[in-house]
Write a protein that holds these residues in place. Structure first.
Motif, PDB file in Angstrom:
ATOM      1  N   MET A 116       0.809  -1.213   0.000  1.00 24.26           N
ATOM      2  CA  MET A 116       0.000   0.000   0.000  1.00 24.26           C
ATOM      3  C   MET A 116       0.838   1.256   0.000  1.00 24.26           C
ATOM      4  SD  MET A 116      -3.150  -0.957   2.480  1.00 24.26           S
ATOM      5  CE  MET A 116      -4.019   0.469   1.935  1.00 24.26           C
ATOM      6  N   ARG A 117       2.180   1.099   0.181  1.00 24.27           N
ATOM      7  CA  ARG A 117       3.011   2.292   0.091  1.00 24.27           C
ATOM      8  C   ARG A 117       3.053   2.819  -1.321  1.00 24.27           C
ATOM      9  NH1 ARG A 117       8.208  -0.241   2.796  1.00 24.27           N
ATOM     10  NH2 ARG A 117       7.206  -2.071   1.980  1.00 24.27           N
ATOM     11  N   THR A 118       2.913   1.928  -2.267  1.00 20.32           N
ATOM     12  CA  THR A 118       3.005   2.367  -3.662  1.00 20.32           C
ATOM     13  C   THR A 118       1.715   2.154  -4.423  1.00 20.32           C
ATOM     14  OG1 THR A 118       3.888   0.198  -4.271  1.00 20.32           O
ATOM     15  CG2 THR A 118       5.472   1.936  -3.742  1.00 20.32           C
ATOM     16  N   ASP A 119       0.931   1.105  -4.065  1.00 17.28           N
ATOM     17  CA  ASP A 119      -0.283   0.776  -4.817  1.00 17.28           C
ATOM     18  C   ASP A 119      -1.485   0.787  -3.891  1.00 17.28           C
ATOM     19  OD1 ASP A 119       1.099   0.381  -7.219  1.00 17.28           O
ATOM     20  OD2 ASP A 119       1.754  -1.580  -6.506  1.00 17.28           O
ATOM     21  N   ARG A 120      -1.533   1.846  -3.079  1.00 10.65           N
ATOM     22  CA  ARG A 120      -2.577   1.866  -2.054  1.00 10.65           C
ATOM     23  C   ARG A 120      -3.968   1.843  -2.658  1.00 10.65           C
ATOM     24  NH1 ARG A 120      -1.504   6.688   1.491  1.00 10.65           N
ATOM     25  NH2 ARG A 120       0.450   5.531   1.673  1.00 10.65           N
ATOM     26  N   ASN A 121      -4.119   2.484  -3.797  1.00 14.48           N
ATOM     27  CA  ASN A 121      -5.441   2.608  -4.413  1.00 14.48           C
ATOM     28  C   ASN A 121      -5.591   1.746  -5.652  1.00 14.48           C
ATOM     29  OD1 ASN A 121      -6.253   4.566  -2.519  1.00 14.48           O
ATOM     30  ND2 ASN A 121      -5.012   6.102  -3.601  1.00 14.48           N
ATOM     31  N   LYS A 122      -4.702   0.837  -5.848  1.00 17.50           N
ATOM     32  CA  LYS A 122      -4.764   0.003  -7.048  1.00 17.50           C
ATOM     33  C   LYS A 122      -5.367  -1.359  -6.728  1.00 17.50           C
ATOM     34  CE  LYS A 122      -0.826   2.126  -9.382  1.00 17.50           C
ATOM     35  NZ  LYS A 122       0.488   1.862  -9.986  1.00 17.50           N
ATOM     36  N   GLY A 123      -6.065  -1.945  -7.660  1.00 18.16           N
ATOM     37  CA  GLY A 123      -6.603  -3.286  -7.518  1.00 18.16           C
ATOM     38  C   GLY A 123      -5.929  -4.250  -8.457  1.00 18.16           C
ATOM     39  N   ILE A 124      -6.320  -5.505  -8.402  1.00 20.56           N
ATOM     40  CA  ILE A 124      -5.747  -6.514  -9.295  1.00 20.56           C
ATOM     41  C   ILE A 124      -6.432  -6.413 -10.644  1.00 20.56           C
ATOM     42  CG2 ILE A 124      -5.418  -8.981  -9.647  1.00 20.56           C
ATOM     43  CD1 ILE A 124      -5.447  -9.318  -6.639  1.00 20.56           C
ATOM     44  N   SER A 125      -5.633  -6.249 -11.665  1.00 22.74           N
ATOM     45  CA  SER A 125      -6.210  -6.088 -13.000  1.00 22.74           C
ATOM     46  C   SER A 125      -6.722  -7.425 -13.522  1.00 22.74           C
ATOM     47  CB  SER A 125      -5.144  -5.529 -13.950  1.00 22.74           C
ATOM     48  OG  SER A 125      -5.637  -5.513 -15.251  1.00 22.74           O
ATOM     49  N   PRO A 126      -7.945  -7.441 -14.072  1.00 24.70           N
ATOM     50  CA  PRO A 126      -8.478  -8.696 -14.633  1.00 24.70           C
ATOM     51  C   PRO A 126      -7.815  -9.039 -15.956  1.00 24.70           C
ATOM     52  CG  PRO A 126     -10.006  -6.907 -14.996  1.00 24.70           C
ATOM     53  CD  PRO A 126      -8.920  -6.357 -14.137  1.00 24.70           C
ATOM     54  N   LEU A 127      -7.008  -8.168 -16.514  1.00 24.80           N
ATOM     55  CA  LEU A 127      -6.380  -8.473 -17.793  1.00 24.80           C
ATOM     56  C   LEU A 127      -5.396  -9.632 -17.697  1.00 24.80           C
ATOM     57  CD1 LEU A 127      -5.730  -4.848 -19.057  1.00 24.80           C
ATOM     58  CD2 LEU A 127      -7.641  -6.347 -19.593  1.00 24.80           C
ATOM     59  N   SER A 128      -4.900  -9.842 -16.420  1.00 18.34           N
ATOM     60  CA  SER A 128      -3.955 -10.950 -16.262  1.00 18.34           C
ATOM     61  C   SER A 128      -4.632 -12.305 -16.420  1.00 18.34           C
ATOM     62  CB  SER A 128      -3.286 -10.856 -14.894  1.00 18.34           C
ATOM     63  OG  SER A 128      -4.284 -10.913 -13.884  1.00 18.34           O
ATOM     64  N   LEU A 129      -5.988 -12.352 -16.423  1.00 21.87           N
ATOM     65  CA  LEU A 129      -6.703 -13.619 -16.501  1.00 21.87           C
ATOM     66  C   LEU A 129      -7.268 -13.888 -17.880  1.00 21.87           C
ATOM     67  CD1 LEU A 129      -8.689 -13.256 -13.153  1.00 21.87           C
ATOM     68  CD2 LEU A 129      -6.457 -14.371 -13.534  1.00 21.87           C
ATOM     69  N   ARG A 130      -7.051 -12.991 -18.824  1.00 29.79           N
ATOM     70  CA  ARG A 130      -7.651 -13.166 -20.135  1.00 29.79           C
ATOM     71  C   ARG A 130      -6.585 -13.482 -21.159  1.00 29.79           C
ATOM     72  NH1 ARG A 130      -8.826  -6.909 -21.983  1.00 29.79           N
ATOM     73  NH2 ARG A 130      -6.629  -6.368 -22.372  1.00 29.79           N
ATOM     74  N   PRO A 131      -6.949 -14.129 -22.247  1.00 32.32           N
ATOM     75  CA  PRO A 131      -5.962 -14.355 -23.315  1.00 32.32           C
ATOM     76  C   PRO A 131      -5.588 -13.027 -23.949  1.00 32.32           C
ATOM     77  CG  PRO A 131      -8.157 -14.995 -24.017  1.00 32.32           C
ATOM     78  CD  PRO A 131      -8.266 -14.717 -22.556  1.00 32.32           C
ATOM     79  N   SER A 132      -4.334 -12.934 -24.325  1.00 31.29           N
ATOM     80  CA  SER A 132      -3.857 -11.669 -24.869  1.00 31.29           C
ATOM     81  C   SER A 132      -4.410 -11.407 -26.263  1.00 31.29           C
ATOM     82  CB  SER A 132      -2.319 -11.682 -24.911  1.00 31.29           C
ATOM     83  OG  SER A 132      -1.861 -12.741 -25.729  1.00 31.29           O
ATOM     84  N   ASN A 133      -4.729 -12.453 -27.032  1.00 30.91           N
ATOM     85  CA  ASN A 133      -5.216 -12.258 -28.396  1.00 30.91           C
ATOM     86  C   ASN A 133      -6.312 -13.282 -28.679  1.00 30.91           C
ATOM     87  OD1 ASN A 133      -5.585 -11.574 -31.043  1.00 30.91           O
ATOM     88  ND2 ASN A 133      -3.575 -12.245 -31.749  1.00 30.91           N
ATOM     89  N   PRO A 134      -7.553 -12.987 -28.301  1.00 31.59           N
ATOM     90  CA  PRO A 134      -8.612 -14.001 -28.443  1.00 31.59           C
ATOM     91  C   PRO A 134      -8.943 -14.323 -29.900  1.00 31.59           C
ATOM     92  CG  PRO A 134      -9.529 -11.889 -27.799  1.00 31.59           C
ATOM     93  CD  PRO A 134      -8.052 -11.745 -27.695  1.00 31.59           C
ATOM     94  N   LEU A 135      -8.692 -13.389 -30.841  1.00 34.47           N
ATOM     95  CA  LEU A 135      -9.031 -13.631 -32.242  1.00 34.47           C
ATOM     96  C   LEU A 135      -7.942 -14.395 -32.990  1.00 34.47           C
ATOM     97  CD1 LEU A 135     -10.697 -10.255 -33.273  1.00 34.47           C
ATOM     98  CD2 LEU A 135     -11.766 -12.336 -32.425  1.00 34.47           C
ATOM     99  N   GLY A 136      -6.719 -14.397 -32.453  1.00 35.06           N
ATOM    100  CA  GLY A 136      -5.655 -15.161 -33.088  1.00 35.06           C
ATOM    101  C   GLY A 136      -5.065 -14.514 -34.316  1.00 35.06           C
ATOM    102  N   ILE A 137      -5.294 -13.195 -34.536  1.00 31.71           N
ATOM    103  CA  ILE A 137      -4.672 -12.492 -35.656  1.00 31.71           C
ATOM    104  C   ILE A 137      -3.875 -11.321 -35.102  1.00 31.71           C
ATOM    105  CG2 ILE A 137      -6.456 -13.166 -37.303  1.00 31.71           C
ATOM    106  CD1 ILE A 137      -7.743 -10.439 -36.931  1.00 31.71           C
ATOM    107  N   ASP A 138      -3.055 -10.731 -35.969  1.00 34.55           N
ATOM    108  CA  ASP A 138      -2.181  -9.639 -35.519  1.00 34.55           C
ATOM    109  C   ASP A 138      -3.011  -8.459 -35.044  1.00 34.55           C
ATOM    110  OD1 ASP A 138       0.001 -11.134 -36.204  1.00 34.55           O
ATOM    111  OD2 ASP A 138       0.204 -10.234 -38.207  1.00 34.55           O
ATOM    112  N   ILE A 139      -2.593  -7.936 -33.902  1.00 30.38           N
ATOM    113  CA  ILE A 139      -3.271  -6.766 -33.313  1.00 30.38           C
ATOM    114  C   ILE A 139      -2.656  -5.498 -33.880  1.00 30.38           C
ATOM    115  CG2 ILE A 139      -3.691  -5.477 -31.182  1.00 30.38           C
ATOM    116  CD1 ILE A 139      -3.804  -8.136 -29.708  1.00 30.38           C
ATOM    117  N   ASP A 140      -3.515  -4.598 -34.307  1.00 31.95           N
ATOM    118  CA  ASP A 140      -3.043  -3.317 -34.860  1.00 31.95           C
ATOM    119  C   ASP A 140      -3.826  -2.215 -34.164  1.00 31.95           C
ATOM    120  OD1 ASP A 140      -1.963  -1.282 -36.265  1.00 31.95           O
ATOM    121  OD2 ASP A 140      -3.077  -1.668 -38.125  1.00 31.95           O
TER     122      ASP A 140
END
Length: 921
Positions: A116-140
């Motif tokens: 809490m000294r550095t991330d007192r107001n931050k929560g756990i991001s749900p992005l860490s639980l999702r696939p980075s590229n669900p469509l399987g094509i290059d992201i632009d």
């Protein structure tokens, strides 16, 4: 048919070993063109395709399954490349199995929490639980801003884990430049992923069908048996026997596992206690951590830990937590006291003050720490200023400042340094001194410099602290502290008058201390004991006052640069005005004393114009005085011209006139000065020499008559040049009333000139005029019984020689005085001759001729120095004589006159006009 691409090649895996379901990253070459191209992944012989996530042609992420082989290769199969190979292997670690009766200790890993000294107001991001590229094509990523997307899709989100997920937003944001074919390919990937999930669930059900059927058969057999036995509880029935068997099995199990279960209960309680300690070890260790961090000075860590503990356990009802939290509050209270003590300590830097105020604010300290700090700084600065004065007055501080006058470019008035060497005309007023010559700086000057250093060193930080207090920058700009910022601003608005009084008290203290050291007469009698006490110190000259003015101006400019209101600094401006006026008057008074000592420097050496170095020394003395006043009279921003004040104008003009009169008085004293130790010498010089008097007078003391002539020459030079030059200098430096100064000076020097001229004429003309009558009647001469004239008698020649001697004396000193002096002497001689002729009762023929011869000879010899009075006297004298009627008498008169002029030609040459210049009056 051969594949279109090279077969996959695995060149690395990380980690290289692990238990089942370990997440690994596979790297290599030709690992497929996309998720759909990947059709097989074996690790140690186990199919891991279900957990595989294709990242790129060189990277695949998956989880290792429970393979049978402990070590094996990683084989990747793709549609485009076929079956691949591997240059690395993976080692599968088998977990150790624990028997039901084996003892074991369970350790629960500490839960991951965010600092809490550095991330007192931050929560756990749900992005860490999702696939980075669900469509399987290059992201632009597109170039459309987030704000534009929010306006286009209000209330929606491009995050597919959100409840308000918008597919259009996601496609615009991540695939705005993707082609239609790529989007079709992405849609097929989504269908395959959905199919795999459905197939995985169906396969699980198919694999357990036999178990379901067996359970169904067992349940049906039990049901039939129960129906055949009936629902009554009959002794010896199957259910009774089953119950007895189960009871005996339970008793036997209790007997067998009583010790094991006891150990299990103990292990469970220990495990629970360890779990509590582990989960809440932050709170239990907090008192000790607070103490350690306070000793190390890590107050930020303490504050953050305290805020975390307060948010978690501030309202707890658990007794043990309340006890530990109460100890935490005790330590925090001690920390508040420590920080407040450090805040009020002096001296302290502005950075530390702000830091301690912020700490106390974060710890919710009572009161207003910022205002307490401002008040303490105010009292400390006042005490510093008073201590500075006490040190100097008591003599504890020895003067260490030394001023090198050779290196100091500020001009000093003559005599300020006490030197006695004579000054040559056109030279410097400052006597050359050895390079090591020093003298001690007066205590008052050192005090003002030290006092200014104290004010300039402390008041800016004091002012900045107040400004930070006013604008609320003492507190960090976080949501929870916004209330403190507004409270600080409100308190500052309420205390503006109090702070203004503090600044006024500091500036008044500064001004009074300087007044006590430099201008004690301007202080009330009651404040002299507090601010005075400098009576036994060195009296300050204009040069030291100039340095004090320079120091006070620097202090004022430094305070003005801080944007302190001008009305709070007006007292310093008033002090500067009085210091400038005082410096002007002191400099003029000291210059008067310097001018008095100029008489001691007269060496009586004249130049070709008959002027000694004294007028030049006097002029240079005044010029350097004016130069020394350049800085005090300079008008800085916000200052007024002191010479425009009526009272100052009058005083400065009176003192300037006094200086002129003092110098003229010095000249008068020099004209009457006698030196009994030196013998008077008559000066014989070559009249044609350019260095007449200078070379002839080396080592000789002039006579009283020569002194009068030299002073007369100097008076004429003063009137003709010096006073006019000084008037220009006075006007150049802003002095008013220069016309009055010049007029009074010229009138005074003319009075002295007249007085000295009359004294010299009296000394030189009276003996000549007095010798005429005895000379005329020497040897019982009688105008009625006179023989035929044979020439001019000796008395007249002696009178002419005396006049020539005066001419030589005057010419030796100054050619400008010759006409003036000789004209007056000739006037007196002519008047005496007229009187003598008019007193004769009668002349015989020869007596009349003799008298006319002598009058004409005298008149013709000194004709170049005749004035109207002289001509009148000669005319009246000739009219008193009988007229010559005989041509023989006239011829004899002319012959005798020519004979006289021929015999006296050499002596009378000095009276020729070519040897003199007209007087410059």
């Amino acid at each position: 048919m051969s594949p279109a691409r090279q077969p996959p090649l695995v060149t690395g895996i990380s980690p290289k070993e692990g238990a089942a379901w370990t997440k690994v990253t596979i790297r290599g070459e030709n690992l497929g063109t996309g998720p759909a191209d990947l059709i097989g992944l074996l690790i140690c012989g186990h199919n891991c395709l279900l957990t595989a996530e294709w990242m790129s042609a060189s990277k695949i992420v998956c989880r290792v399954g429970p393979a049978k082989d402990d070590k094996g290769e990683i084989i990747v199969t793709t549609k485009s490349g076929g079956l691949g190979t591997s240059t690395v292997s993976f080692k599968l670690l088998r977990p150790e199995r624990i028997s039901i009766l084996d003892q074991s200790a369970v350790w629960v890993d500490e839960m991951n929490y965010y600092d809490m000294r550095t991330d007192r107001n931050k929560g756990i991001s749900p992005l860490s639980l999702r696939p980075s590229n669900p469509l399987g094509i290059d992201i632009d990523k597109g170039k459309i801003s987030q704000s534009d997307m929010e306006q286009t899709f209000p209330g929606m989100s491009g995050d597919f884990t959100s409840e308000n997920f918008s597919a259009t937003w996601y496609l615009i944001e991540n695939h705005s430049s993707s082609s239609f074919e790529q989007l079709k390919f992405a849609a097929s990937n989504l269908k395959k992923q959905a199919t795999k999930k459905n197939e995985g669930s169906l396969a699980y059900v198919k694999g357990g069908l036999s178990t379901f059927f067996e359970a169904q058969d067992a349940l049906a057999a039990i049901h039939q048996k129960l129906e055949s036995d009936g629902t009554e509880r009959v002794e010896g029935s199957m259910t009774q026997r089953l119950e007895n068997i189960l009871n005996r099995a339970s008793d036997t199990a209790d007997t067998l596992f009583q010790e094991v279960l006891g150990r299990k209960d103990k292990a469970d309680s220990t495990r629970n206690a360890l779990n509590v300690l582990q989960r809440f070890k932050f709170l239990f260790n907090l008192p000790l951590n607070i103490e350690r961090n306070i000793q190390k000075g890590d107050y930020d860590v303490v504050i953050n830990d305290y805020e975390k503990a307060k948010s978690l356990f501030g309202s707890t009802e658990v007794p043990v937590f309340k006890k530990v939290y109460a100890e935490v509050e005790t330590r925090i209270g001690a920390l508040r006291s420590l920080l407040l003590e450090k805040l009020l300590q002096t001296p302290s830097t502005l950075h530390d003050q702000k830091r301690y105020i912020r700490y106390l604010s974060d710890l919710h300290a009572s009161g207003d720490p910022a205002w307490l700090c401002i008040y303490a700084q105010h009292k400390w600065i006042l005490q510093l200023m008073q201590n500075c004065r006490d040190e100097f007055v008591s003599g504890q501080r020895v003067g260490v400042g030394a001023l090198d006058l050779e290196g100091d470019t500020r001009p000093l008035a003559l005599g300020r340094l006490g030197h006695t060497a004579s000054l040559k005309r056109g030279g410097s007023l400052r006597t050359p001194r050895p390079s090591t010559w020093r003298f001690e700086t007066p205590q008052q000057v050192q005090f003002v410099e030290k006092l200014s250093d104290v004010v300039i060193g402390q008041l800016p930080n004091f002012w900045k602290l107040w400004i930070s207090y006013v604008n609320g920058s003492l507190f960090s700009e976080t949501g929870e502290k916004s209330g403190q910022v507004e409270k600080s601003k409100k308190n500052a608005r309420q205390r503006q008058n109090d702070f203004k009084k503090m600044i006024e008290e500091l500036t008044n203290q500064l001004v009074k201390l300087i007044r006590g050291a430099v201008l004690p007469a301007t202080l009330p009698q009651g404040e002299l004991n507090l601010y005075g006490g400098w009576e036994n110190k060195t009296e300050l000259t204009g040069a030291w006052l100039t340095q004090i003015i320079h120091t006070v101006r620097g202090c004022h400019e430094a305070l003005s640069a801080m944007e302190i209101p001008n009305d709070l600094l007006q007292v310093i401006q008033d002090l500067l005005l009085e210091l400038r006026v005082h410096c002007l008057m002191v400099t003029l008074l000291y210059t008067t004393e310097d001018v008095k000592r100029l008489a001691e420097k007269e060496d009586w050496v004249v130049d070709n114009e008959g002027i000694t170095s004294l007028p030049s020394q006097f002029e240079q003395c005044i010029v350097q005085m004016l130069q020394s006043l350049k800085e005090p009279l300079e008008i800085k921003a916000g200052e007024i011209n002191v010479l425009q004040l009526d009272q100052v104008q009058d005083q400065a003009a009176e003192l300037s006139v006094s200086i002129m009169k003092v110098f003229i008085n010095c000249l008068e004293q020099l004209s009457t000065k006698t030196d009994d130790t030196d013998k008077s010498h008559s000066i014989a010089v070559d009249l044609s020499s350019l260095d007449r008097f200078t070379s002839a007078q080396e080592g000789l003391s002039p006579t009283s008559e020569q002194r009068l002539l030299i002073i007369l020459s100097n008076c004429q030079y003063l009137e003709r040049c010096t006073f006019l030059n000084l008037a220009d200098h006075f006007e150049k430096h802003g002095f008013t009333g220069t016309e009055k100064i010049t007029r009074v000076s010229v009138d005074t020097v003319r009075e002295l000139d007249k007085k000295l001229f009359e004294a010299y004429i009296e000394k030189r003309a009276d003996p000549i005029a007095g010798s005429l009558e005895p000379g005329i009647y020497a040897g019982y001469f009688d105008w009625r019984d006179c023989q035929t004239p044979t020439g001019v008698r000796n008395y007249l020649k002696e009178a002419l020689v005396s006049i020539i001697t005066v001419h030589a004396e005057v010419f030796t000193v100054s050619k400008d005085l010759v006409v003036r002096v000789l004209s007056k002497i000739v006037e007196i001689v002519a008047d005496e001759m007229c009187r003598l002729m008019q007193c004769v009762s009668s002349f015989n023929r020869n007596g009349a001729l003799q008298a006319r011869l002598e009058l004409c000879a005298l008149r013709d010899a000194i004709c170049t120095h005749l004035n109207s009075e002289s001509n009148t006297s000669f005319k009246l004298a000739l009219e008193a004589l009988p007229q010559l009627h005989s041509g023989a008498d006239k011829k004899l008169l002319e012959e005798l006159l020519n004979k006289f002029k021929s015999s006296m030609q050499l002596q009378l040459a000095c009276f020729q006009p070519s040897s003199i210049r007209p007087v410059k009056r």
